[in-house]
Design a protein around this motif. Structure first.
Motif, PDB file in Angstrom:
ATOM      1  N   UNK A  39       0.810  -1.217   0.000  1.00  7.10           N
ATOM      2  CA  UNK A  39       0.000   0.000   0.000  1.00  7.10           C
ATOM      3  C   UNK A  39       0.837   1.258   0.000  1.00  7.10           C
ATOM      4  N   UNK A  40       0.148   2.370   0.209  1.00  6.84           N
ATOM      5  CA  UNK A  40       0.804   3.671   0.211  1.00  6.84           C
ATOM      6  C   UNK A  40       0.682   4.373   1.546  1.00  6.84           C
ATOM      7  N   UNK A  41       0.825   3.610   2.643  1.00  2.34           N
ATOM      8  CA  UNK A  41       0.727   4.185   3.972  1.00  2.34           C
ATOM      9  C   UNK A  41       1.988   3.873   4.763  1.00  2.34           C
ATOM     10  N   UNK A  42       2.268   4.694   5.760  1.00  3.06           N
ATOM     11  CA  UNK A  42       3.487   4.568   6.556  1.00  3.06           C
ATOM     12  C   UNK A  42       3.113   4.287   8.017  1.00  3.06           C
ATOM     13  N   UNK A  43       4.120   3.946   8.805  1.00  2.00           N
ATOM     14  CA  UNK A  43       3.961   3.702  10.242  1.00  2.00           C
ATOM     15  C   UNK A  43       4.743   4.772  11.000  1.00  2.00           C
ATOM     16  N   UNK A  44       4.073   5.466  11.909  1.00  2.00           N
ATOM     17  CA  UNK A  44       4.660   6.591  12.647  1.00  2.00           C
ATOM     18  C   UNK A  44       4.707   6.276  14.137  1.00  2.00           C
ATOM     19  N   UNK A  45       5.457   7.039  14.925  1.00  2.34           N
ATOM     20  CA  UNK A  45       5.547   6.787  16.378  1.00  2.34           C
ATOM     21  C   UNK A  45       4.309   7.282  17.111  1.00  2.34           C
ATOM     22  N   UNK A  46       4.057   6.805  18.339  1.00  2.46           N
ATOM     23  CA  UNK A  46       2.873   7.236  19.107  1.00  2.46           C
ATOM     24  C   UNK A  46       2.876   8.727  19.430  1.00  2.46           C
ATOM     25  N   UNK A  80      -0.503   2.957  11.053  1.00  6.32           N
ATOM     26  CA  UNK A  80      -0.487   2.745  12.496  1.00  6.32           C
ATOM     27  C   UNK A  80       0.511   3.700  13.135  1.00  6.32           C
ATOM     28  N   UNK A  81       0.389   3.846  14.470  1.00  7.08           N
ATOM     29  CA  UNK A  81       1.323   4.659  15.247  1.00  7.08           C
ATOM     30  C   UNK A  81       2.020   3.748  16.256  1.00  7.08           C
ATOM     31  N   UNK A  82       2.848   2.832  15.753  1.00  7.61           N
ATOM     32  CA  UNK A  82       3.515   1.850  16.610  1.00  7.61           C
ATOM     33  C   UNK A  82       5.025   1.851  16.404  1.00  7.61           C
ATOM     34  N   UNK A  83       5.560   2.817  15.687  1.00  7.29           N
ATOM     35  CA  UNK A  83       6.996   2.855  15.419  1.00  7.29           C
ATOM     36  C   UNK A  83       7.753   3.355  16.644  1.00  7.29           C
ATOM     37  N   UNK A  84       9.049   3.091  16.679  1.00  6.41           N
ATOM     38  CA  UNK A  84       9.892   3.627  17.749  1.00  6.41           C
ATOM     39  C   UNK A  84       9.959   5.149  17.637  1.00  6.41           C
ATOM     40  N   UNK A  85      10.193   5.784  18.759  1.00 11.38           N
ATOM     41  CA  UNK A  85      10.236   7.244  18.773  1.00 11.38           C
ATOM     42  C   UNK A  85      11.375   7.758  17.887  1.00 11.38           C
ATOM     43  N   UNK A  86      11.047   8.737  17.070  1.00 13.30           N
ATOM     44  CA  UNK A  86      12.033   9.326  16.177  1.00 13.30           C
ATOM     45  C   UNK A  86      12.214   8.579  14.876  1.00 13.30           C
ATOM     46  N   UNK A  87      11.398   7.523  14.634  1.00 10.06           N
ATOM     47  CA  UNK A  87      11.538   6.719  13.421  1.00 10.06           C
ATOM     48  C   UNK A  87      10.190   6.582  12.727  1.00 10.06           C
ATOM     49  N   UNK A  88      10.245   6.429  11.410  1.00 10.90           N
ATOM     50  CA  UNK A  88       9.070   6.101  10.598  1.00 10.90           C
ATOM     51  C   UNK A  88       9.472   4.985   9.646  1.00 10.90           C
ATOM     52  N   UNK A  89       8.487   4.161   9.291  1.00 12.14           N
ATOM     53  CA  UNK A  89       8.741   3.017   8.412  1.00 12.14           C
ATOM     54  C   UNK A  89       7.903   3.176   7.145  1.00 12.14           C
ATOM     55  N   UNK A  90       8.570   3.056   5.987  1.00 11.31           N
ATOM     56  CA  UNK A  90       7.965   3.292   4.685  1.00 11.31           C
ATOM     57  C   UNK A  90       8.001   2.026   3.831  1.00 11.31           C
ATOM     58  N   UNK A  91       7.094   1.894   2.848  1.00 11.72           N
ATOM     59  CA  UNK A  91       7.223   0.809   1.867  1.00 11.72           C
ATOM     60  C   UNK A  91       8.480   0.998   1.027  1.00 11.72           C
ATOM     61  N   UNK A  92       8.978  -0.111   0.507  1.00 12.58           N
ATOM     62  CA  UNK A  92      10.232  -0.049  -0.259  1.00 12.58           C
ATOM     63  C   UNK A  92      10.086   0.811  -1.509  1.00 12.58           C
TER      64      UNK A  92
END
Length: 308
Positions: A39-46, A80-92
């Motif tokens: 998809x086209x969504x990312x994961x961000x920190x809480x 979702x908002x489950x990433x570690x603080x200061x990090x974001x996770x993106x699709x390749x």
């Protein structure tokens, strides 16, 4: 005396603007997240969620991603908002569009986009033409996207195969939101597409499909009944099967083709062995004797004394 309520004045919307370290989804601790890659969504920190609720931004949440080094820009939603603080996770595929490396700095800003009315895609491979209904496949895959940006190369998966599509055009703007909207879709010819080569390739496939399945059956081995040539008792010659040929044609020796029934309950990773039932012997067919208790022979534990 005038009484003022709490909602008399609209609260001014303030944008969300933060910088994070970005990583691909494969670096996310825990299980593999295929839903993010497709998809086209990312994961961000809480902490980002807490700040977004205080800023009173518009929903759905749409963000503008900017790589300041290369000046590359794209847009996305949040899953979702489950990433570690200061990090974001993106699709390749999104990191490839932004020309980002693992751990690079990425600026994320909340934006508001217009609703999409039109989009045009160009496949990067001719294999995309083999899909029977590409619009239905694209519509199903775009359910995991929140927005589209002109110039992006998105990746969709169908039948365990990844297809890359370039977003050539979007209306009414260069970036549009595609959630709950009626959008017209068009496809441009794939990169390197040639009509003559594609037609010849299609004709070859059709010729292969028109082939008689009985011709694919293997030649029989060993004894084959009634395979020889017959002779008449009156001495006359046997009639020819074909008038054009001077010699009689032998009968077909191939086994007749029988189309099987597919196993609709088959699942990936399972093997099922079908065993033929063996013929029962005469002993097995004979009826068993009725059971009788204490019918066997008995033995004594005390040895008999020898008589003098």
């Amino acid at each position: 005396m005038f009484q003022f309520g709490f909602n008399m004045f609209h609260e001014i919307t303030r944008p969300f603007n933060m910088t994070y370290r970005c990583f691909s989804v494969s670096m996310l601790p825990g299980n593999e997240r295929q839903d993010v890659e497709r998809g086209g969504k990312i994961i961000m920190p809480p902490s980002a969620l807490e700040q977004l609720t205080r800023l009173n931004i518009e929903y759905p949440m749409i963000f503008k991603l900017t790589n300041k080094k290369t000046k590359r820009i794209t847009h996305c939603g949040v899953l979702e908002f489950v990433a570690d603080e200061g990090k974001v996770y993106l699709p390749h595929w999104m990191m490839a569009n932004l020309v980002l490396e693992e751990g690079a700095l990425l600026q994320i800003e909340s934006v508001s986009l217009p609703v999409a009315t039109f989009s045009k895609f160009q496949p990067l491979s001719e294999d995309f033409l083999d899909i029977t209904n590409p619009k239905a496949v694209l519509e199903n895959c775009l359910r995991n996207f929140s927005c589209l940006t002109t110039g992006d190369v998105i990746a969709i998966k169908y039948n365990s195969k990844a297809y890359e599509l370039c977003v050539l055009q979007t209306k009414p703007g260069n970036a549009v939101i595609i959630i709950e909207c009626d959008m017209n879709v068009e496809f441009a010819p794939p990169v390197g597409y040639k009509e003559d080569e594609h037609v010849s390739r299609r004709e070859q496939r059709e010729e292969g499909m028109d082939q008689d399945p009985s011709e694919l059956m293997p030649e029989p081995s060993g004894f084959v009944a009634f395979r020889g040539e017959g002779n008449r008792l009156d001495g006359k010659k046997k009639k020819l099967t074909s008038e054009s040929d001077g010699e009689p044609q032998p009968t077909a020796s191939r086994q007749p083709y029988e189309r099987g029934i597919p196993d609709y309950n088959w699942s990936i990773g399972t093997l099922r062995f079908i065993r033929t039932s063996r013929p029962t012997s005469a002993k097995e067919e004979a009826p068993a004797e009725p059971f009788q208790a204490f019918k066997g022979e008995g033995f004594t534990l005390r040895t008999a004394k020898s008589k003098n």
